[in-house]
Scaffold this motif. Structure first.
Motif, PDB file in Angstrom:
ATOM      1  N   VAL A 238     -39.401 -36.906 -41.868  1.00 18.90           N
ATOM      2  CA  VAL A 238     -38.278 -36.359 -42.122  1.00 18.90           C
ATOM      3  C   VAL A 238     -38.142 -35.563 -43.389  1.00 18.90           C
ATOM      4  O   VAL A 238     -38.551 -35.974 -44.519  1.00 18.90           O
ATOM      5  CB  VAL A 238     -37.081 -37.734 -42.251  1.00 18.90           C
ATOM      6  N   VAL A 239     -37.146 -34.597 -43.472  1.00 21.88           N
ATOM      7  CA  VAL A 239     -37.247 -33.463 -44.548  1.00 21.88           C
ATOM      8  C   VAL A 239     -35.817 -33.428 -44.813  1.00 21.88           C
ATOM      9  O   VAL A 239     -35.099 -33.262 -43.665  1.00 21.88           O
ATOM     10  CB  VAL A 239     -37.824 -32.487 -44.498  1.00 21.88           C
ATOM     11  N   SER A 240     -35.264 -33.410 -45.913  1.00 24.75           N
ATOM     12  CA  SER A 240     -34.023 -33.248 -46.426  1.00 24.75           C
ATOM     13  C   SER A 240     -33.761 -31.770 -46.927  1.00 24.75           C
ATOM     14  O   SER A 240     -34.738 -31.215 -47.486  1.00 24.75           O
ATOM     15  CB  SER A 240     -33.332 -34.218 -47.174  1.00 24.75           C
ATOM     16  N   ASP A 241     -32.302 -31.530 -46.905  1.00 22.98           N
ATOM     17  CA  ASP A 241     -32.088 -30.139 -47.639  1.00 22.98           C
ATOM     18  C   ASP A 241     -32.253 -30.283 -48.914  1.00 22.98           C
ATOM     19  O   ASP A 241     -32.284 -31.328 -49.796  1.00 22.98           O
ATOM     20  CB  ASP A 241     -30.571 -29.779 -47.382  1.00 22.98           C
TER      21      ASP A 241
ATOM     22  N   SER B  29     -35.069 -32.703 -39.727  1.00 27.27           N
ATOM     23  CA  SER B  29     -34.326 -32.332 -40.943  1.00 27.27           C
ATOM     24  C   SER B  29     -33.115 -33.131 -40.928  1.00 27.27           C
ATOM     25  O   SER B  29     -32.302 -33.006 -40.118  1.00 27.27           O
ATOM     26  CB  SER B  29     -33.851 -30.775 -40.835  1.00 27.27           C
ATOM     27  N   ALA B  30     -32.850 -33.913 -41.878  1.00 31.12           N
ATOM     28  CA  ALA B  30     -31.835 -35.175 -41.807  1.00 31.12           C
ATOM     29  C   ALA B  30     -31.467 -35.394 -43.234  1.00 31.12           C
ATOM     30  O   ALA B  30     -32.360 -35.195 -44.132  1.00 31.12           O
ATOM     31  CB  ALA B  30     -32.168 -36.203 -41.037  1.00 31.12           C
ATOM     32  N   ASN B  31     -30.226 -35.659 -43.431  1.00 30.34           N
ATOM     33  CA  ASN B  31     -29.689 -35.790 -44.771  1.00 30.34           C
ATOM     34  C   ASN B  31     -29.001 -37.295 -45.162  1.00 30.34           C
ATOM     35  O   ASN B  31     -28.569 -37.605 -46.129  1.00 30.34           O
ATOM     36  CB  ASN B  31     -28.808 -34.749 -45.187  1.00 30.34           C
ATOM     37  N   ARG B  32     -28.966 -37.895 -44.010  1.00 34.16           N
ATOM     38  CA  ARG B  32     -28.529 -39.519 -44.041  1.00 34.16           C
ATOM     39  C   ARG B  32     -29.307 -39.974 -42.999  1.00 34.16           C
ATOM     40  O   ARG B  32     -29.968 -39.565 -42.020  1.00 34.16           O
ATOM     41  CB  ARG B  32     -27.171 -39.370 -43.791  1.00 34.16           C
ATOM     42  N   ASN B  33     -29.114 -41.295 -42.846  1.00 34.86           N
ATOM     43  CA  ASN B  33     -29.963 -42.243 -42.024  1.00 34.86           C
ATOM     44  C   ASN B  33     -31.420 -41.832 -41.597  1.00 34.86           C
ATOM     45  O   ASN B  33     -31.769 -41.958 -40.694  1.00 34.86           O
ATOM     46  CB  ASN B  33     -29.114 -42.316 -40.733  1.00 34.86           C
TER      47      ASN B  33
ATOM     48  N   GLY C 106     -29.132 -32.244 -39.933  1.00 30.56           N
ATOM     49  CA  GLY C 106     -28.736 -32.695 -41.106  1.00 30.56           C
ATOM     50  C   GLY C 106     -27.295 -32.373 -41.308  1.00 30.56           C
ATOM     51  O   GLY C 106     -26.945 -32.280 -42.533  1.00 30.56           O
ATOM     52  N   GLY C 107     -26.579 -32.055 -40.312  1.00 35.94           N
ATOM     53  CA  GLY C 107     -24.953 -31.718 -40.593  1.00 35.94           C
ATOM     54  C   GLY C 107     -24.227 -32.927 -40.805  1.00 35.94           C
ATOM     55  O   GLY C 107     -24.736 -34.052 -40.909  1.00 35.94           O
ATOM     56  N   GLN C 108     -22.828 -32.589 -40.910  1.00 32.76           N
ATOM     57  CA  GLN C 108     -22.144 -33.705 -41.487  1.00 32.76           C
ATOM     58  C   GLN C 108     -21.397 -34.230 -40.227  1.00 32.76           C
ATOM     59  O   GLN C 108     -20.689 -35.114 -40.162  1.00 32.76           O
ATOM     60  CB  GLN C 108     -21.092 -33.121 -42.318  1.00 32.76           C
TER      61      GLN C 108
ATOM     62  N   ASP D 179     -23.087 -39.226 -37.449  1.00 33.91           N
ATOM     63  CA  ASP D 179     -24.485 -38.463 -37.556  1.00 33.91           C
ATOM     64  C   ASP D 179     -24.761 -38.252 -35.886  1.00 33.91           C
ATOM     65  O   ASP D 179     -24.979 -39.152 -35.118  1.00 33.91           O
ATOM     66  CB  ASP D 179     -25.462 -39.345 -38.179  1.00 33.91           C
ATOM     67  N   LYS D 180     -24.506 -36.845 -35.717  1.00 36.57           N
ATOM     68  CA  LYS D 180     -24.646 -36.473 -34.228  1.00 36.57           C
ATOM     69  C   LYS D 180     -25.943 -36.662 -33.653  1.00 36.57           C
ATOM     70  O   LYS D 180     -25.935 -37.089 -32.522  1.00 36.57           O
ATOM     71  CB  LYS D 180     -24.391 -34.842 -34.251  1.00 36.57           C
ATOM     72  N   GLY D 181     -26.979 -36.651 -34.423  1.00 38.11           N
ATOM     73  CA  GLY D 181     -28.244 -36.907 -33.844  1.00 38.11           C
ATOM     74  C   GLY D 181     -28.634 -38.236 -33.223  1.00 38.11           C
ATOM     75  O   GLY D 181     -29.226 -38.710 -32.371  1.00 38.11           O
ATOM     76  N   LEU D 182     -27.800 -39.234 -33.839  1.00 36.58           N
ATOM     77  CA  LEU D 182     -27.835 -40.398 -33.533  1.00 36.58           C
ATOM     78  C   LEU D 182     -26.880 -41.212 -32.413  1.00 36.58           C
ATOM     79  O   LEU D 182     -26.985 -42.246 -32.019  1.00 36.58           O
ATOM     80  CB  LEU D 182     -27.790 -41.393 -34.779  1.00 36.58           C
TER      81      LEU D 182
END
Length: 191
Positions: free
Chosen positions: A65-68, A50-54, A11-13, A21-24
């Motif tokens: 997928v869960v967000s902050d 845990s992701a906040n975008r995509n 979920g980081g920036q 998006d580092k995970g992608l």
């Protein structure tokens, strides 16, 4: 071991990755989080991301997928809080989306070494890796209060909550994370 939920922290920036998006990001033609998922999934009963975008791209994995719940990307602790709040199990294992070489049994080793601690994390020969952790869901309220007070220091929270590090004798490369575009170049996935 009891039933365990696993949470991949994605979920980081991605500041050190130019906002990507580092995970992608692709490592050997596959999104980085997929490398983590392949090693992590057999170690737990269910995996959340845990992701906040995509969100839609992460959902392609078949994982929830869960967000902050807190605004402004307050760091990995916010992803941990969300994971603890959404976990169907009492114990939650966490793994950062940028650690594709985690040992196939890191969760079991944390479990075996936790004793009565409500939280444990990986310590390699060179440093602590608090985002590779096993945390009891009972810490969720304390974690939320910690974050709302403005604190962001992950390892300090785990220590002050009664947690301890677990030393892993694995090669340092097992816990290496991908932080910059240069880290992605010419990487080999260890067997």
């Amino acid at each position: 071991m009891t039933a365990l939920t696993g949470v991949i922290l994605a979920g980081g920036q991605g500041r050190r990755m130019g906002g990507e998006d580092k995970g992608l990001l692709l490592l050997q033609g596959e999104p980085l989080y997929q490398h983590v998922l392949r090693r992590f999934r057999p170690q737990v009963n269910i995996v959340l991301i845990s992701a906040n975008r995509n969100i839609d791209r992460y959902q392609l994995s078949g994982c929830q997928v869960v967000s902050d719940s807190l605004p402004d990307y307050p760091g990995p602790l916010a992803g941990m809080l969300s994971g603890l709040r959404h976990s169907p199990s009492e114990w939650v294992a966490f793994c950062a989306c940028d650690t594709p070489w985690i040992p196939d049994d890191f969760v079991a080793r944390l479990w075996q070494s936790k004793a009565d601690a409500p939280a444990v994390w990986v310590k390699s020969s060179l440093r602590d890796h608090p985002a590779l952790a096993l945390v009891n869901r009972s810490l969720a309220d304390a974690l939320e209060a910690w974050l709302l007070s403005g604190e962001r220091r992950l390892m300090q929270f785990l220590r002050e909550s009664g947690g301890h590090a677990v030393t892993f004798p694995d090669p340092e490369s097992a816990f290496r994370n991908i932080n910059t575009p240069d880290d992605l170049r010419d990487e080999e996935i260890p067997s």
